[in-house]
Design an enzyme around this catalytic site. Sequence first.
Site, PDB file in Angstrom:
ATOM      1  N   ARG A 158       7.354  41.317 -31.604  1.00  0.00           N
ATOM      2  CA  ARG A 158       6.714  40.264 -32.373  1.00  0.00           C
ATOM      3  C   ARG A 158       5.371  40.726 -32.943  1.00  0.00           C
ATOM      4  O   ARG A 158       5.028  40.405 -34.079  1.00  0.00           O
ATOM      5  CB  ARG A 158       6.515  39.016 -31.512  1.00  0.00           C
ATOM      6  CG  ARG A 158       5.845  37.892 -32.299  1.00  0.00           C
ATOM      7  CD  ARG A 158       5.652  36.642 -31.485  1.00  0.00           C
ATOM      8  NE  ARG A 158       4.601  35.839 -32.086  1.00  0.00           N
ATOM      9  CZ  ARG A 158       3.418  35.609 -31.556  1.00  0.00           C
ATOM     10  NH1 ARG A 158       3.109  36.134 -30.387  1.00  0.00           N
ATOM     11  NH2 ARG A 158       2.524  34.856 -32.176  1.00  0.00           N
ATOM     12  N   ASN A 200       9.823  24.054 -25.865  1.00  0.00           N
ATOM     13  CA  ASN A 200       8.870  25.056 -25.422  1.00  0.00           C
ATOM     14  C   ASN A 200       7.669  24.381 -24.754  1.00  0.00           C
ATOM     15  O   ASN A 200       6.573  24.358 -25.280  1.00  0.00           O
ATOM     16  CB  ASN A 200       8.407  25.892 -26.615  1.00  0.00           C
ATOM     17  CG  ASN A 200       7.706  27.158 -26.167  1.00  0.00           C
ATOM     18  OD1 ASN A 200       7.539  27.398 -24.980  1.00  0.00           O
ATOM     19  ND2 ASN A 200       7.287  27.959 -27.124  1.00  0.00           N
ATOM     20  N   HIS A 259      27.593  18.254 -16.998  1.00  0.00           N
ATOM     21  CA  HIS A 259      28.540  18.814 -16.035  1.00  0.00           C
ATOM     22  C   HIS A 259      29.952  18.250 -16.169  1.00  0.00           C
ATOM     23  O   HIS A 259      30.875  18.747 -15.516  1.00  0.00           O
ATOM     24  CB  HIS A 259      28.023  18.607 -14.614  1.00  0.00           C
ATOM     25  CG  HIS A 259      28.353  19.728 -13.688  1.00  0.00           C
ATOM     26  ND1 HIS A 259      29.134  20.807 -14.051  1.00  0.00           N
ATOM     27  CD2 HIS A 259      28.015  19.942 -12.392  1.00  0.00           C
ATOM     28  CE1 HIS A 259      29.257  21.628 -13.036  1.00  0.00           C
ATOM     29  NE2 HIS A 259      28.599  21.120 -12.005  1.00  0.00           N
ATOM     30  N   ASP A 307      30.768  23.869 -17.037  1.00  0.00           N
ATOM     31  CA  ASP A 307      30.669  24.255 -15.634  1.00  0.00           C
ATOM     32  C   ASP A 307      29.566  25.290 -15.449  1.00  0.00           C
ATOM     33  O   ASP A 307      29.032  25.845 -16.405  1.00  0.00           O
ATOM     34  CB  ASP A 307      32.005  24.758 -15.102  1.00  0.00           C
ATOM     35  CG  ASP A 307      32.517  25.954 -15.894  1.00  0.00           C
ATOM     36  OD1 ASP A 307      33.740  26.117 -15.980  1.00  0.00           O
ATOM     37  OD2 ASP A 307      31.681  26.714 -16.447  1.00  0.00           O
TER      38      ASP A 307
END
Lengths: 373, 476
Positions: B285, B394, B446, B450
């Site tokens: 970066r 974030n 869920h 899985d």
Amino acid sequence: MVLQSSLKNCLQLSCILQAPKAGFRSTASGGLIMQSTSNDVYQNLAVEDWIHDHMNLENQQVLFLWRNSPAVVIGRHQNPWQECNLRLLRQKNIKLARRRSGGGTVYHDLGNINLTFFTTRKKHERMENLKLVVKALKALRPQLDVHVTDRYDILLDRQYKISGTAAKLGRTAAYHHCTLLCNTDKFVLSSVLKSPYKGLKSNATPSVPASVKNLFEEDSSLTSELLLDAIAEEYATQHRIDRHINLINPADETVLPGINNKAKELQTWEWVYGKTPKFNISTHFNIAYKDSVLDVKVDMDVKHGRIEVCNIDLPEQWLPPALCSELVKNLTGSKFCPNETTALVTTLLRACPHDGDLQSKWNLLCENIKMLM
Amino acid sequence: VCTHRVRSCSSIRFIKSKYVCVFDKSALKFSHQQRLFRTSAVSRGQIVQFKLSDIGEGITEVTVKEWYIKEGDSVSQFDSICEVQSDKASVTITSRYDGIIRKLHYSLDEIAYVGKPLVDIEIDASKGVAPAEDVVEAPPMSHEEHTHQEIKGHKTLATPAVRRLAMENNIKLSEIVGTGKDNRILKEDILNYLAKQTGAILPPSPKADIIPPLPKSETVPAPPKDKARKIPVPVSRPIVFSGKDKTEPVTGFHKAMVKTMSAALKIPHFGYCDEIDMTQLVQLREELKPLAQIRGVKLSFMPFFIKAASLGLLQYPILNASLDENCQNVTYKASHNIGVAMDTEQGLIVPNVKNVQVCSVFEIASELNRLQSLGSAGQLGTSDLTGGTFTLSNVGTIGGTYTKPVILPPEVAIGALGKIQVLPRFNGKGEVFKAQIMNVSWSADHRIIDGATMARFSNLWKSYLENPASMLLDLK
């Protein structure tokens, strides 16, 4: 006249602002001239509040001079939706402020001077103040055709408004402030002061539109600084005081204790928008979707800037009725604000099963509703 | 014993009247009833018509624009009653009396006339009547309390130090409500007045000013007839907190959020966390930042996270799906519209970058810039905020390591990224080196996802970020 900005000056000012009623210093008795070092409309309005609330005006009157970076200022009891193009303001990043005095809406930028005359309530005299301004202008440029009307406007050449007035009266103190157009951007002024919102019904104080002209256009040698000095000089002469402009920093808590809180209050949504007198918006718009055009009617009562009653009339089954009623239910009590509405409607959609088609319709409807705000 | 109680009560400021010796129960009941009389329609106070006083400048009529009080409210002298407007002047009308508002003569937007009654105020006829509050303990003193402080016309009591403080702050003693004995004005009263005016939080008065409590054994002052001994009896002031709870309705965006979050929590969340070694990505970066800057785009880590997520979704499309209401059908979304949680004035909103699967890292960065500037200006459109299929949050920009993010319906997965920390780690040779570590916390539905799928997706995403060059192999 030279503007003095020495430290000594500021200390003197600090003493003047906090001196008790008895035991005055010998200079500057009878009057005081102050000029703001800030161009932030909220800070400057806060200074007005501060002087009005805290200064003892028995033995001295105060003239406060200030200018703002682009801002629209509405009167105490006005409706911003009725008075200006809020969409344009947001786009151009022009601030919106509500002042505590009455009167109509004005556009400020650095080409406009603001003058505030502080006195005790008994000595409050708008006409005298405006005559002082006219006298100052004529002393500077004797050929200027300026005069005061009985509506407390100052007209140039008998037809163009160069100054508007408003006043605030408290228990013991009062102030009168007015604008003065030196070199303001008239194009921006006329576009922001034109409301695009239709179907508004309100008892808020309406503004009276007028043709305006800048003093600069009449005489290109006139600048804001020149005009400020001339007015300060005339004030000093009339009040028999020191011709001494005291600079004041509106962010300085030591000189103006509590000023930052006042400035903060003036920026809250509750003050700027929430103080709008109750109004009703009753309008309709068309939505074009996939070969058909629908007509949607909207009727809302807005109180304290929040939607009190909400009615949206849609063609049946265009949207699931459950979702429509959720929309109305959630809009009720919500701020009459496009930002809040966007966040609200997009969040609501999540809680309802939807496909791409429904999403497009929903977005279309909501974007149109936002346009009313 | 009775006498002693009289003494200690008279030292409590509120009992001013000479005839209130409310110590036997019958008297207590009487005064209680007296209070009831006062609040019922049959009032004992005198009704005064407060007329609209002269505004000046020859004004005879004004429009009532806002009422600050309503019928039944108690007001003190100088409290604001209403705001009226006349010809560009806005005037605040303040009360001349202490009392209870009994009638408003005008409604909003009506014209009011100077010299005519504005409000009716019920003033207490006999000033000596004590409000029959609890006589055993001293009730807290609050400025809103309906107590009569007839300062006007009386000499205000204050020590020289207090007077100086008032003078320094340009305060008229007549405007302060004294809470000391005999309405004397204390330093705390000045400070409270200032705090009320300025909203500032003032330091508490130093201990020296607090009057020490009266030792009981010496509490038998001379009988009231002894005028020579007018020593004020110090009072032990209880510590009082006059803050009030504030209740407001849940409206607008928050109300919608309640509905959405309630729907979200119906989803059985499965959590999976891991740590990512960002060392190589940090370096990459740094190299690419100036290039992006030349093109006018600010490059953060998010575009990399987003693109890596999209590459992962290509392998595990179930994470970019949506489950219908009855959990009968799963829709695999073709577009990767990856949402980025953004903290704004409203709260948390989630604009999304559309079709990441066909965007370059630079294009994603550019779009993020656009969304961020719209977000901070409060100008995001509904299309920016709808249609998301997967979300990254974030939260690490604020702080934190691991978190338990809540899935935003109709999506089925979300990832939250913690802050990047410099931590010691072991490399392949068994040596300790400085690593830039970031934690990721995933939550998935869920019912259709899985643990293994989530783990494999996370591992793939992690490998792209730990070794950015590997992204090149799979970039489309």
